[in-house]
Design a protein around this motif. Structure first.
Motif, PDB file in Angstrom:
ATOM      1  N   GLY A  58       0.813  -1.212   0.000  1.00 15.12           N
ATOM      2  CA  GLY A  58       0.000   0.000   0.000  1.00 15.12           C
ATOM      3  C   GLY A  58       0.844   1.258   0.000  1.00 15.12           C
ATOM      4  O   GLY A  58       2.085   1.204   0.011  1.00 15.12           O
ATOM      5  N   THR A  67       0.081  -1.503 -10.499  1.00  9.38           N
ATOM      6  CA  THR A  67      -1.019  -1.468  -9.542  1.00  9.38           C
ATOM      7  C   THR A  67      -2.355  -1.342 -10.257  1.00  9.38           C
ATOM      8  O   THR A  67      -2.486  -0.575 -11.218  1.00  9.38           O
ATOM      9  CB  THR A  67      -0.846  -0.289  -8.562  1.00  9.38           C
ATOM     10  OG1 THR A  67       0.439  -0.373  -7.940  1.00  9.38           O
ATOM     11  CG2 THR A  67      -1.924  -0.307  -7.489  1.00  9.38           C
ATOM     12  N   TRP A  68      -3.343  -2.072  -9.746  1.00  9.04           N
ATOM     13  CA  TRP A  68      -4.714  -1.973 -10.242  1.00  9.04           C
ATOM     14  C   TRP A  68      -5.650  -1.828  -9.049  1.00  9.04           C
ATOM     15  O   TRP A  68      -5.518  -2.550  -8.052  1.00  9.04           O
ATOM     16  CB  TRP A  68      -5.103  -3.218 -11.039  1.00  9.04           C
ATOM     17  CG  TRP A  68      -4.276  -3.455 -12.267  1.00  9.04           C
ATOM     18  CD1 TRP A  68      -4.528  -3.002 -13.530  1.00  9.04           C
ATOM     19  CD2 TRP A  68      -3.067  -4.221 -12.358  1.00  9.04           C
ATOM     20  NE1 TRP A  68      -3.558  -3.425 -14.409  1.00  9.04           N
ATOM     21  CE2 TRP A  68      -2.636  -4.179 -13.706  1.00  9.04           C
ATOM     22  CE3 TRP A  68      -2.296  -4.933 -11.440  1.00  9.04           C
ATOM     23  CZ2 TRP A  68      -1.492  -4.817 -14.161  1.00  9.04           C
ATOM     24  CZ3 TRP A  68      -1.147  -5.566 -11.883  1.00  9.04           C
ATOM     25  CH2 TRP A  68      -0.756  -5.513 -13.225  1.00  9.04           C
ATOM     26  N   VAL A  69      -6.584  -0.894  -9.122  1.00  4.37           N
ATOM     27  CA  VAL A  69      -7.564  -0.671  -8.056  1.00  4.37           C
ATOM     28  C   VAL A  69      -8.959  -0.736  -8.675  1.00  4.37           C
ATOM     29  O   VAL A  69      -9.238  -0.028  -9.659  1.00  4.37           O
ATOM     30  CB  VAL A  69      -7.347   0.691  -7.363  1.00  4.37           C
ATOM     31  CG1 VAL A  69      -8.398   0.909  -6.278  1.00  4.37           C
ATOM     32  CG2 VAL A  69      -5.941   0.778  -6.771  1.00  4.37           C
ATOM     33  N   GLN A  71     -10.622  -3.094  -4.184  1.00  3.99           N
ATOM     34  CA  GLN A  71      -9.526  -4.050  -4.084  1.00  3.99           C
ATOM     35  C   GLN A  71      -8.289  -3.434  -4.740  1.00  3.99           C
ATOM     36  O   GLN A  71      -8.387  -2.721  -5.731  1.00  3.99           O
ATOM     37  CB  GLN A  71      -9.882  -5.363  -4.790  1.00  3.99           C
ATOM     38  CG  GLN A  71     -11.248  -5.921  -4.445  1.00  3.99           C
ATOM     39  CD  GLN A  71     -11.385  -6.334  -2.988  1.00  3.99           C
ATOM     40  OE1 GLN A  71     -10.410  -6.793  -2.387  1.00  3.99           O
ATOM     41  NE2 GLN A  71     -12.576  -6.184  -2.417  1.00  3.99           N
ATOM     42  N   ARG A  72      -7.120  -3.749  -4.181  1.00  6.24           N
ATOM     43  CA  ARG A  72      -5.848  -3.243  -4.712  1.00  6.24           C
ATOM     44  C   ARG A  72      -4.927  -4.413  -5.005  1.00  6.24           C
ATOM     45  O   ARG A  72      -4.516  -5.128  -4.092  1.00  6.24           O
ATOM     46  CB  ARG A  72      -5.197  -2.279  -3.715  1.00  6.24           C
ATOM     47  CG  ARG A  72      -3.881  -1.651  -4.194  1.00  6.24           C
ATOM     48  CD  ARG A  72      -3.363  -0.675  -3.140  1.00  6.24           C
ATOM     49  NE  ARG A  72      -2.179   0.048  -3.585  1.00  6.24           N
ATOM     50  CZ  ARG A  72      -0.926  -0.350  -3.359  1.00  6.24           C
ATOM     51  NH1 ARG A  72      -0.713  -1.476  -2.704  1.00  6.24           N
ATOM     52  NH2 ARG A  72       0.088   0.382  -3.794  1.00  6.24           N
ATOM     53  N   ASN A 130      -4.499  -6.223  -1.458  1.00  7.67           N
ATOM     54  CA  ASN A 130      -4.845  -5.458  -0.242  1.00  7.67           C
ATOM     55  C   ASN A 130      -3.815  -5.641   0.868  1.00  7.67           C
ATOM     56  O   ASN A 130      -4.150  -5.790   2.047  1.00  7.67           O
ATOM     57  CB  ASN A 130      -6.236  -5.847   0.262  1.00  7.67           C
ATOM     58  CG  ASN A 130      -7.317  -5.593  -0.768  1.00  7.67           C
ATOM     59  OD1 ASN A 130      -7.222  -4.655  -1.566  1.00  7.67           O
ATOM     60  ND2 ASN A 130      -8.341  -6.422  -0.772  1.00  7.67           N
ATOM     61  N   GLU A 181      -0.432   5.821  -9.065  1.00  7.98           N
ATOM     62  CA  GLU A 181      -0.255   6.197  -7.655  1.00  7.98           C
ATOM     63  C   GLU A 181       0.956   7.106  -7.508  1.00  7.98           C
ATOM     64  O   GLU A 181       1.937   6.972  -8.226  1.00  7.98           O
ATOM     65  CB  GLU A 181      -0.084   4.955  -6.782  1.00  7.98           C
ATOM     66  CG  GLU A 181      -1.319   4.080  -6.721  1.00  7.98           C
ATOM     67  CD  GLU A 181      -1.150   2.885  -5.806  1.00  7.98           C
ATOM     68  OE1 GLU A 181      -2.099   2.540  -5.092  1.00  7.98           O
ATOM     69  OE2 GLU A 181      -0.071   2.283  -5.810  1.00  7.98           O
TER      70      GLU A 181
END
Length: 229
Positions: free
Chosen positions: A67, A149-151, A159-160, A173, A229
Motif C-alpha cells: 500500500g 497497480t490496479w484498483v 480491491q488493490r 490489499n 499512484e
C-alpha cells in the motif's frame, strides 16, 4: 509546575512568546548548561504535547507493495521533540533533546527508513527521507518502475492488486498471494482469485526494448485499467 527557586536569582514570569524569544537568545549564545536555563526550559514546556501538537515539518508518501503509506514528522525546534507517525500511528517519540540535528530510524514492513535533520543556518533545518539506503526521489523512481497497480471494486469494496515486476510476487490489499504462473506463447500468465472472482495477469512483450514487458490484469474476462499512484 514552577521552576525550582535558585539562590540569589529572581524568577520572573513572562508570556510564552517572551519566554520563547528568551530561550532562542540563550540557545544562540549556548548557555544551556546553566541550571537557570534548564529551569526556564522546564517551565516553558508547551501544554499541548500530544500527537499532532502543531510541530509538523515534513510529510512523505511511500509506495510499497502492501500500500501507500503516509509518513509525518514533527520537530520541536525549541524543545527538540521528535515525533514520527506512519499512517497516523506513532512509531518514534522523543522529548526534550538538546541536540536539534541528527536522524531517526524506523521501519515500514521490510523498508528501512531514515529521517535526517540537517542545519541550514540560523534556526532553519532541512528534513530528508532515505529508504533502503536510497534518497526519497530515487526510491520513488525505482518503485514506479517495478510496481504495477490496479484498483477496482469487487464485492462492494475496493480491491488493490500489485505486481512486483522484479520478483513476480502478487499482492492483494497488502497480503502476498499464492498464485499459479505458467508460460504461454508470447509471455506468461499468472492466475489467482479476488474474493472468489477469477483473475489473471498477462505478461507480453511490447516488441520495443524501451517499453519492455507489458502487464495487463483481466478480472472475470474484463481488462482492468492500471492505476496511477
Amino acid at each position: 509546575m514552577r521552576p525550582r527557586e535558585l539562590p540569589g536569582v529572581t524568577m520572573t514570569t513572562v508570556s510564552v512568546n517572551q519566554n520563547k524569544q528568551l530561550l532562542l537568545e540563550l540557545l544562540e549564545v549556548k548557555l544551556l548548561s546553566s541550571p537557570l536555563i534548564f529551569s526556564l526550559l522546564i517551565y516553558w514546556q508547551p501544554k499541548n504535547n500530544k500527537m499532532g501538537g502543531g510541530d509538523q515539518v515534513a510529510t512523505w508518501e511511500v509506495r510499497l507493495s502492501d500500500g501507500v503509506h503516509l509518513i509525518e514528522f514533527e520537530h520541536g525546534t525549541t524543545t527538540g521533540k521528535r515525533l514520527v507517525l506512519v499512517d497516523s500511528k506513532e512509531v518514534v517519540r522523543k522529548e526534550w533533546m538538546f541536540k536539534l540535528v541528527g536522524s531517526e530510524t524506523f521501519e515500514i514492513g521490510n523498508a528501512k527508513c531514515v529521517i535526517k535533520i540537517e542545519p541550514m543556518g540560523g534556526f532553519a533545518y532541512e528534513y530528508s527521507l532515505e529508504i533502503n539506503g536510497q534518497t526519497y526521489k530515487k526510491f520513488r523512481e525505482k518503485q514506479s518502475r517495478i510496481l504495477r497497480t490496479w484498483v477496482f471494486p469487487v464485492s462492494d469494496a475496493m480491491q488493490r492488486v500489485v505486481l512486483e515486476r522484479d520478483t513476480l510476487d502478487v499482492w492483494l490489499n497488502g497480503d502476498k498471494l499464492e498464485v499459479a504462473a505458467e508460460f504461454v506463447d508470447g509471455g506468461t500468465e499468472t492466475h489467482f482469485d479476488v474474493c472468489g472472482t477469477p483473475a489473471c495477469i498477462y505478461a507480453r512483450s511490447s516488441g520495443s526494448r524501451r517499453e519492455g514487458i507489458i502487464h495487463a490484469l483481466v478480472l472475470d474476462g474484463e481488462q482492468v485499467p492500471e492505476a496511477i499512484e
